[in-house]
Design a protein around this motif. Structure first.
Motif, PDB file in Angstrom:
ATOM      1  N   ARG A  29      -5.054  -6.320  -0.517  1.00 56.92           N
ATOM      2  CA  ARG A  29      -5.388  -5.294  -1.507  1.00 56.92           C
ATOM      3  C   ARG A  29      -6.896  -5.224  -1.723  1.00 56.92           C
ATOM      4  O   ARG A  29      -7.457  -4.140  -1.950  1.00 56.92           O
ATOM      5  CB  ARG A  29      -4.702  -5.598  -2.838  1.00 56.92           C
ATOM      6  CG  ARG A  29      -3.187  -5.504  -2.814  1.00 56.92           C
ATOM      7  CD  ARG A  29      -2.681  -4.088  -2.566  1.00 56.92           C
ATOM      8  NE  ARG A  29      -3.183  -3.133  -3.516  1.00 56.92           N
ATOM      9  CZ  ARG A  29      -2.685  -2.918  -4.726  1.00 56.92           C
ATOM     10  NH1 ARG A  29      -1.645  -3.629  -5.141  1.00 56.92           N
ATOM     11  NH2 ARG A  29      -3.213  -2.000  -5.522  1.00 56.92           N
ATOM     12  N   THR A  34      -3.104  -0.275   0.443  1.00 52.47           N
ATOM     13  CA  THR A  34      -2.216   0.205  -0.604  1.00 52.47           C
ATOM     14  C   THR A  34      -1.093  -0.808  -0.803  1.00 52.47           C
ATOM     15  O   THR A  34      -0.908  -1.710   0.025  1.00 52.47           O
ATOM     16  CB  THR A  34      -1.616   1.559  -0.222  1.00 52.47           C
ATOM     17  OG1 THR A  34      -0.781   1.385   0.940  1.00 52.47           O
ATOM     18  CG2 THR A  34      -2.709   2.577   0.104  1.00 52.47           C
ATOM     19  N   SER A 188       6.405   1.523  -7.996  1.00 51.62           N
ATOM     20  CA  SER A 188       5.205   1.673  -7.172  1.00 51.62           C
ATOM     21  C   SER A 188       5.349   1.003  -5.817  1.00 51.62           C
ATOM     22  O   SER A 188       4.489   1.160  -4.965  1.00 51.62           O
ATOM     23  CB  SER A 188       3.978   1.079  -7.900  1.00 51.62           C
ATOM     24  OG  SER A 188       3.801   1.722  -9.141  1.00 51.62           O
TER      25      SER A 188
END
Length: 412
Positions: A29, A34, A188
Motif C-alpha cells: 500500500r 490499491t 472496500s
C-alpha cells in the motif's frame, strides 16, 4: 512421525503468514497499491512460496523453507510513494527478481553481496525497520484501549510461547477490531481471492530506490541467514539453484503485486530442527507441508486485506512492529559489535532511518552509500616500518612463537 513433520510444516506456514502479512500489505500500500492490488500481491506471494517450497523440497529432499521478504516489505513502507506509482514499483520488483536469478546463474553477485561489510548491512536493515518498530509505542499513546491488550499479549507469549507471540497479538487485535465495530472495510475489499495484473513500467529512480535495496536486504537478511540456519542443522542445500528457483517465483509473482520470494530465515528452524522429525532425511516433508499450507493461506488474502482496512492504521503497523523487534535487535547487534566498523555502521543507520529522499531515490540506498564512503574514509592501513634484517628476523620469530602458543580454535 510423518504426521509430526506435516504438522511442523503447517505450523511454520501459519506462524510465517500471521506474523508478517500485515507488513507485506502495508508495504504494498505504501508504494501505491490499491486494496485489491495489495490482496493480489499477498496471494501471489503465497502461491510463489508454495510452488518454490514444493519444488525444492521434492527435488532436493531437504527442509528448504521459503518465505516472502519481510525486510523487503519493511523497506517498501520506509520508501513510501514512488514516481510512476505502483506500476513503477512492480517494474522494480521484476528487476529485483532478475538480480536474484542472476545471482544464482553467476557467482559474482553473491560475491558482491558478501563484500558488503556485515555492520553496514545490519545497520541498513535496522534503519529500514526502525520506524515500524516504534509503531507499538505510538499505538499505545494514540489508541490505548486497542493497543495495550495487543502489546501485553505479545509480551506474555514472548516469555512463555515465543513462536506464537505475534500470531497471538494478531488474534487479540482482531478481537479488538471486532469489538470496536465494522467500518467500511468489508465493502472496500473483496473477501474471495482475486488476482489483479499490473502492467509494469521501468523508472530509473525507482529501480535504484527499490530494486537494488530490495535485492540487497533480501540477500543479506533472508537468503544468507537462511543458509546459515540450515547449516546449523547439518543441511547444505545448493545455493545457486535455490536462488534461481526463488528468483523465478519472484518474477512470476511480481506482475500480480508480489515483491520478493526467498529462503526463510526465522521459520527455517521450525522445519529443519529435530522436533520436526527424528530422522534428518525425512524433514523435507515439513517443507512440502509448508508449501501446501501457504497455497491454502493465500486463499484468505482478501479477508486479510479487509481486516487491515477495518483496523486503525497505527494498530496494523503496531502488530508489524512487534513482529520486527527481534530483527531490529539482531541487526543492531551485528552493526555495532565490531569496533572497527562501528562508525560506518552508525552513519548507515542514521542516514537510512532519516527517511530522506534525494533525486527520487530512497534513504536505504543513500545509507548504504554513506556507510561505504565512511568505511573507506576511516580505513587505516598499518604503517610500514623499515627493519634491519636482524630486527625483521626477531619479529618473525616472535610472531611464530606467539602463533604457536595460541589455542587451535582461535584465529590468528
Amino acid at each position: 512421525m510423518r504426521v509430526q513433520a506435516v504438522m511442523a510444516g503447517l505450523v511454520s506456514a501459519v506462524v510465517g503468514y500471521a506474523s508478517s502479512f500485515t507488513i507485506v500489505l502495508a508495504g504494498l500500500r505504501a508504494v501505491g497499491a490499491t486494496p485489491g492490488q495489495a490482496a493480489s500481491g499477498l496471494l501471489a506471494l503465497c502461491c510463489g512460496i508454495g510452488a518454490a517450497a514444493l519444488f525444492l523440497g521434492l527435488r532436493y529432499r531437504m527442509p528448504i523453507s521459503i518465505a516472502w521478504s519481510t525486510p523487503g516489505a519493511a523497506l517498501l513502507v520506509a520508501t513510501g510513494p514512488v514516481p510512476g506509482g505502483f506500476p513503477a514499483a512492480v517494474g522494480a520488483f521484476i528487476v529485483c527478481a532478475g538480480l536474484i536469478v542472476l545471482a544464482g546463474l553467476s557467482p559474482w553477485p553473491a560475491r558482491a553481496i558478501a563484500a558488503i561489510p556485515r555492520p553496514i548491512a545490519g545497520a541498513m536493515l535496522a534503519g529500514v525497520i526502525l520506524s515500524l518498530c516504534t509503531a507499538p509505542v505510538r499505538a499505545v499513546v494514540d489508541i490505548p484501549l486497542l493497543a495495550v491488550p495487543v502489546v501485553l499479549t505479545w509480551a506474555v507469549l514472548q516469555r512463555y510461547l515465543r513462536q506464537w507471540a505475534v500470531p497471538g497479538a494478531l488474534v487479540v487485535a482482531v478481537i479488538a477490531i471486532a469489538v470496536q465495530g465494522p467500518g467500511n472495510g468489508l465493502s472496500s475489499a473483496a473477501l474471495r481471492p482475486a488476482v489483479e495484473l499490473t502492467t509494469p513500467t521501468l523508472n530509473p529512480s525507482v529501480v535504484v530506490s527499490i530494486a537494488i535495496p530490495l535485492f540487497l536486504v533480501t540477500m543479506a537478511a533472508q537468503n544468507v541467514p537462511g543458509m546459515a540456519v540450515m547449516a546449523t542443522y547439518g543441511y547444505t542445500p545448493p545455493l545457486r539453484p535455490v536462488l534461481v528457483a526463488t528468483g523465478l517465483a519472484s518474477a512470476a509473482a511480481a506482475p500480480f503485486g508480489g515483491h520478493a520470494v526467498n529462503l526463510a530465515a526465522i521459520t527455517a528452524a521450525l522445519t529443519a530442527g529435530p522436533d520436526t522429525h527424528p530422522d534428518p532425511g525425512r524433514r523435507w516433508i515439513a517443507t512440502v507441508a509448508l508449501g501446501a499450507g501457504q497455497l491454502t493461506l493465500g486463499l484468505g488474502a482478501g479477508l486479510a486485506m479487509a481486516l487491515v482496512l477495518l483496523s486503525p492504521p497505527v494498530l496494523v503497523t503496531a502488530v508489524a512492529g512487534l513482529a520486527l523487534l527481534p530483527a531490529l535487535g539482531s541487526s543492531l547487534a551485528g552493526a555495532v559489535t565490531e569496533p572497527e566498523g562501528r562508525e560506518a555502521a552508525v552513519v548507515t543507520f542514521v542516514v537510512t532511518a532519516s527517511g530522506m529522499t534525494i533525486l527520487s531515490i530512497g534513504a536505504a540506498f543513500w545509507g548504504l552509500i554513506a556507510g561505504g564512503l565512511t568505511a573507506l574514509l576511516l580505513h587505516r592501513r598499518p604503517p610500514l616500518v623499515q627493519q634491519s634484517p636482524s630486527t625483521a628476523q626477531t619479529g618473525a620469530e616472535r610472531t611464530e612463537s606467539r602463533v604457536a602458543g595460541m589455542p587451535a580454535d582461535r584465529p590468528s
